[in-house]
Design a protein around this motif. Structure first.
Motif, PDB file in Angstrom:
ATOM      1  N   LYS A  45      38.234  24.828  42.827  1.00 40.66           N
ATOM      2  CA  LYS A  45      38.678  24.429  44.169  1.00 40.66           C
ATOM      3  C   LYS A  45      39.135  25.692  44.872  1.00 40.66           C
ATOM      4  CE  LYS A  45      39.848  19.752  43.036  1.00 40.66           C
ATOM      5  NZ  LYS A  45      40.843  18.753  42.821  1.00 40.66           N
ATOM      6  N   VAL A  46      38.762  25.818  46.141  1.00 42.24           N
ATOM      7  CA  VAL A  46      39.092  27.001  46.921  1.00 42.24           C
ATOM      8  C   VAL A  46      39.995  26.605  48.074  1.00 42.24           C
ATOM      9  CG1 VAL A  46      38.158  28.950  48.224  1.00 42.24           C
ATOM     10  CG2 VAL A  46      36.836  27.964  46.348  1.00 42.24           C
ATOM     11  N   GLY A  73      46.782  41.270  40.198  1.00 41.12           N
ATOM     12  CA  GLY A  73      48.130  40.720  40.193  1.00 41.12           C
ATOM     13  C   GLY A  73      48.224  39.555  41.150  1.00 41.12           C
ATOM     14  N   GLY A  74      49.286  39.545  41.972  1.00 42.44           N
ATOM     15  CA  GLY A  74      49.435  38.491  42.968  1.00 42.44           C
ATOM     16  C   GLY A  74      49.945  37.207  42.360  1.00 42.44           C
ATOM     17  N   SER A  75      49.417  36.099  42.844  1.00 43.70           N
ATOM     18  CA  SER A  75      49.924  34.788  42.446  1.00 43.70           C
ATOM     19  C   SER A  75      49.096  34.168  41.323  1.00 43.70           C
ATOM     20  CB  SER A  75      49.929  33.875  43.669  1.00 43.70           C
ATOM     21  OG  SER A  75      48.620  33.759  44.181  1.00 43.70           O
ATOM     22  N   CYS A 135      41.843  35.992  45.211  1.00 43.65           N
ATOM     23  CA  CYS A 135      40.773  36.971  45.256  1.00 43.65           C
ATOM     24  C   CYS A 135      40.466  37.225  46.724  1.00 43.65           C
ATOM     25  CB  CYS A 135      39.541  36.433  44.520  1.00 43.65           C
ATOM     26  SG  CYS A 135      38.283  37.664  44.227  1.00 43.65           S
ATOM     27  N   SER A 136      40.971  38.331  47.234  1.00 40.63           N
ATOM     28  CA  SER A 136      40.789  38.599  48.663  1.00 40.63           C
ATOM     29  C   SER A 136      39.534  39.376  48.939  1.00 40.63           C
ATOM     30  CB  SER A 136      41.990  39.364  49.193  1.00 40.63           C
ATOM     31  OG  SER A 136      42.245  40.515  48.427  1.00 40.63           O
ATOM     32  N   THR A 167      42.499  31.639  47.504  1.00 41.32           N
ATOM     33  CA  THR A 167      43.017  31.213  46.206  1.00 41.32           C
ATOM     34  C   THR A 167      42.025  30.283  45.531  1.00 41.32           C
ATOM     35  OG1 THR A 167      45.300  31.406  46.980  1.00 41.32           O
ATOM     36  CG2 THR A 167      44.927  30.064  45.015  1.00 41.32           C
ATOM     37  N   TYR A 168      41.693  30.621  44.287  1.00 39.09           N
ATOM     38  CA  TYR A 168      40.754  29.843  43.484  1.00 39.09           C
ATOM     39  C   TYR A 168      41.533  29.155  42.361  1.00 39.09           C
ATOM     40  CZ  TYR A 168      37.160  32.511  45.874  1.00 39.09           C
ATOM     41  OH  TYR A 168      36.357  33.067  46.828  1.00 39.09           O
TER      42      TYR A 168
END
Length: 161
Positions: free
Chosen positions: A125-126, A43-45, A160-161, A130-131
Motif C-alpha cells: 500500500k502506498v 533511515g526515516g520512519s 522512499c522519496s 511511504t510504502y
C-alpha cells in the motif's frame, strides 16, 4: 519436492538480503538523482514488525530505499550479521513485491513467485512516499529443518522519496 521448495526459499531469501547489504559505512543521507533515474532514501520512519513485534537486531537506521530501473529496492544492514531485510518491488502506480527476504531468529524467510514456485504472500500500500508491505514470509526452521515450512506474518513500513 519439499527439499526443492526449502532450497529455493533459502536461495531467494539469501539473495534478497545480500542484494541490499553492503559494508559501505558512508553517509546515510538521501542522495539526489543525477539524471532523475535513481532515488535513495535512508533511515526515516522505517518500521519492521514480525509476529506483531519489532524485528530485534535489525538496524533501522541502515534501511535504505533505492528507486532505479523500474524497481524499488529496500535493504538493511544487520547488527552482528543476525537480522537482515531485502525487498524488491516493481516501481508502478500499484507496486507488487517481486521478492522479499528476511532473517528472523536465524531463519531465512522469503516471499517470491519465481519460476512457478510461489512462497509466502505480500501486498503493498502506498501513501505518498511511504510504502507499507504486509503479508506472510515462509521458510525452513533452521533449528528443526525436518519440521517443514514455517510462516511468519510481517509488516514493513518504509519511506522512499
Amino acid at each position: 519436492m519439499k527439499r526443492v521448495v526449502v532450497g529455493m526459499v533459502g536461495l531467494v531469501a539469501g539473495a534478497a538480503v545480500l542484494v541490499g547489504c553492503s559494508d559501505d559505512k558512508g553517509s546515510t543521507a538521501p542522495v539526489s538523482p543525477a539524471a532523475g533515474d535513481t532515488q535513495v532514501a535512508a533511515g526515516g520512519s522505517t518500521e519492521v514488525k514480525v509476529d506483531g513485534k519489532d524485528l530485534a537486531g535489525l538496524d533501522l537506521d541502515s534501511v535504505t530505499c533505492v528507486k532505479q530501473g523500474g524497481k524499488i529496492n529496500v535493504a538493511s544492514g544487520a547488527i552482528g550479521g543476525q537480522q537482515g531485510l531485502g525487498i524488491v518491488m516493481s516501481d508502478e502506480a500499484t507496486p507488487t513485491v517481486e521478492s522479499l527476504g528476511m532473517v528472523v531468529d536465524g531463519n531465512a524467510l522469503a516471499v517470491t513467485n519465481t519460476m512457478g514456485a510461489k512462497v509466502g504472500s505480500a501486498e503493498v500500500k502506498v501513501d505518498g512516499s511511504t510504502y507499507t508491505i504486509t503479508g506472510e514470509a515462509a521458510g525452513a526452521d533452521i533449528a528443526n529443518p525436518m519440521a517443514g515450512m514455517i510462516t511468519k506474518p510481517f509488516t514493513v513500513t518504509v519511506t522512499c522519496s
